[in-house]
Design an enzyme around this catalytic site. Structure first.
Site, PDB file in Angstrom:
ATOM      1  N   ASP A   1       3.896  -5.593   0.240  1.00 34.70           N
ATOM      2  CA  ASP A   1       4.373  -4.227   0.043  1.00 34.70           C
ATOM      3  C   ASP A   1       3.300  -3.376  -0.627  1.00 34.70           C
ATOM      4  OD1 ASP A   1       6.759  -2.301  -0.143  1.00 34.70           O
ATOM      5  OD2 ASP A   1       6.094  -2.401  -2.227  1.00 34.70           O
TER       6      ASP A   1
ATOM      7  N   GLU B   1       1.331  -3.801   4.270  1.00 42.08           N
ATOM      8  CA  GLU B   1       1.816  -2.429   4.411  1.00 42.08           C
ATOM      9  C   GLU B   1       0.691  -1.520   3.929  1.00 42.08           C
ATOM     10  OE1 GLU B   1       5.590   0.397   3.113  1.00 42.08           O
ATOM     11  OE2 GLU B   1       4.699  -0.966   1.641  1.00 42.08           O
TER      12      GLU B   1
END
Length: 535
Positions: A210, A260
């Site tokens: 993330d 990401e």
């Protein structure tokens, strides 16, 4: 579970995999308490196997106050009780593998929950303590320290600094409940390396990272100035040392990473995909691209060009747990996606959006590389309107109520049209309310309809796995009319997508493999329709 052998590690399954994203709270409720859980996923592994996916990526299932949907982690080695137990997670990983489905877990390295033991210890220890060195605590500016240490903009709306009672401020690029970690501290690095080993030892095949470009900050924490490089907290050069050390760990276990990474600079984006760093990264430019042939073609070309120097496969995705669902977005006047333009009450034509989403599914699955499929996209679910008093997403509250937030794409899935709450668990109302028309999209209803969105995805994934030419490899654009995307893969495979606004002729071919909709009576390809051909 021991590290895999070298012969197993060399199989690059991830280069052309179809990976299904599970948002655990909303996939399936196994214990009937209104919240999705690991028991619900285990019970529906046959559904995922029949769909034909190669792997499942789980958004965070760790212990969390769930202030930000689980992206505020209190303990990376503990499953949140709302979802189950560590023993259940290990069984799920094993049972999924027995079904031919690999597991990818989500790691959130930029920040942790304010309820994490580290942060609670830092608050108790006070200024100048070793505990606070794990975070970004600073004195404030102004005569009495009443002003934040710098002017950094938030990834959510609102402030990036919160003052604690002893007068110091701590940094949080997201919500105040998500304090940023100090990645220049060796303890932070060691802890995350240990967490990676913990999950690889339990048999996961990969890790999604993330906010992968945000970890390291400029040591002086200087003010942010729009348009001035380098950015003080995005894509700092030091971040690549972290991922090189992580790659060495992944290689021990045959694991893979997907990052990401939101970066406009293609050259800097590609650095994350060098052979000794991440294996893949999400392709957000494609996700945000409008339903426009010229824009889509440029985005596809740019994506393949930026991956080519590092020989990494592209990834393709239409939607995820943060983004307006494809059917709704493609039915709007503006079919692009931008967080800054999300508003309440945007009109949409769901019939148009569904037709385009079906065509986009075939486009995406025919492109070279891997594909990520967000749960519910295979059902054609639209974005749901959440009543104001039921919204939970912090993006809504931190915007002052102007942003509808992300809950609309996170509504629990409909499994059975005639069951309470469309078959999501037992009789308890789900944690987010389902729209009144949710039974229309239920799995059991689509099972019985050979023309449903679910039937289209199942057949498309079956063909992708059994037909030469799909997956990783070259593609070549073919001559086509304006507004038409036509390209060839290997072994005579051709994909044609019509966005021209009028019916068009198909290129010469021997067979039609699959269409997102029927051809016209004259054999022409209708507008907003895609087809796979063999020639």
């Amino acid at each position: 579970m021991a590290a895999v052998q070298t012969s197993e590690r060399t199989v690059a399954w991830w280069r052309d995999a179809v990976i299904y994203q599970v948002y655990p709270r909303s996939f399936a409720d196994g214990d009937g308490d209104g919240t999705g859980d690991l028991a619900g996923v285990r019970a529906n592994l046959p559904y995922l196997a029949r769909l034909g996916v190669d792997a499942v990526w789980f958004t965070p299932w760790y212990l969390s106050p769930l202030v930000d949907g689980g992206y505020d982690v209190a303990d990376y080695r503990t499953i949140d009780p709302a979802f189950g137990t560590l023993d259940e997670a290990e069984k799920l990983i094993s049972e999924a593998a027995a079904s031919g489905i690999r597991t990818i877990v989500d790691i959130v390295p930029n920040h942790i929950s304010d309820q994490h033991a580290w942060f609670q210890a830092a608050l108790a220890a006070g200024p100048g303590s070793p505990e606070r060195e794990l975070f970004h605590f600073r004195p404030g500016r102004g005569e009495h320290g009443e002003l934040p240490p710098n002017n950094w903009p938030s990834q959510f709306a609102g402030d990036t600094w919160t003052r604690v009672p002893d007068g110091e401020w701590y940094l949080h690029l997201f919500a105040p409940e998500q304090p940023d970690l100090n990645w220049s501290h060796p303890t932070v690095r060691r802890e995350h390396e240990d967490v990676l080993r913990f999950w690889f030892e339990r048999g996961v095949a990969g890790v999604r990272i993330d906010s992968a470009a945000l970890l390291t900050k400029h040591p002086g924490l200087p003010d942010f100035t729009e348009g001035v490089d380098p950015h003080p907290y995005i894509d700092q050069d030091e971040i690549h040392d972290i991922y090189r050390s992580w790659r060495a760990i992944a290689d021990e276990y045959g694991g893979i990473f997907v990052g990401e990474v939101w970066l406009p600079d293609s050259e800097r984006f590609a650095r994350y995909l060098r052979p000794d760093e991440l294996h893949t990264a999400f392709n957000f430019n494609f996700l945000a691209c409008p339903w426009d042939a010229g824009r889509l073609r440029r985005t596809i070309d740019d994506t393949l060009a930026e991956h080519a120097p590092v020989k990494a496969p592209a990834t393709w995705v239409l939607c995820n747990h943060d983004v307006t669902r494809t059917v709704t977005r493609y039915g709007r006047t503006d079919t692009a996606f931008d967080f800054d333009t999300k508003t309440f009450g945007t009109p949409t034509d769901l019939d148009l959006g569904t037709r385009r989403a079906r065509a986009a599914a075939l486009l995406t699955l025919a492109l070279p590389g891997s594909v990520y499929l967000y749960q519910g996209e295979e059902l054609g679910l639209p974005e749901a309107d959440i009543p104001l008093d039921r919204i939970q997403d912090p993006m809504h509250f931190r915007s002052g109520g102007t942003d509808p937030g992300r809950d609309g794409c996170r509504v629990p899935l409909p499994w059975a049209a005639g069951a309470p709450h469309s078959g999501f668990g037992g009789g308890t109302e789900p944690w987010l309310p389902q729209p009144a028309d949710w039974p229309h999209y239920a799995v059991d209803r689509q099972d019985a309809d050979p023309h449903s969105m679910l039937a289209l995805y199942r057949e498309a994934l079956r063909l992708r796995h059994t037909t030469p030419g799909f997956g990783d490899g070259p593609m070549t654009w073919l001559p086509s009319d304006d507004g038409v995307l036509a390209f060839a893969r290997t072994d005579g495979l051709v994909c044609v997508v019509n966005l021209s606004g009028r019916p068009v002729e198909l290129p010469a071919h021997d067979a039609q493999l699959l269409g997102s909709g029927p051809l016209g009576a004259d054999g022409l390809l209708p507008d907003d329709t895609a087809v796979w051909l063999r020639r």
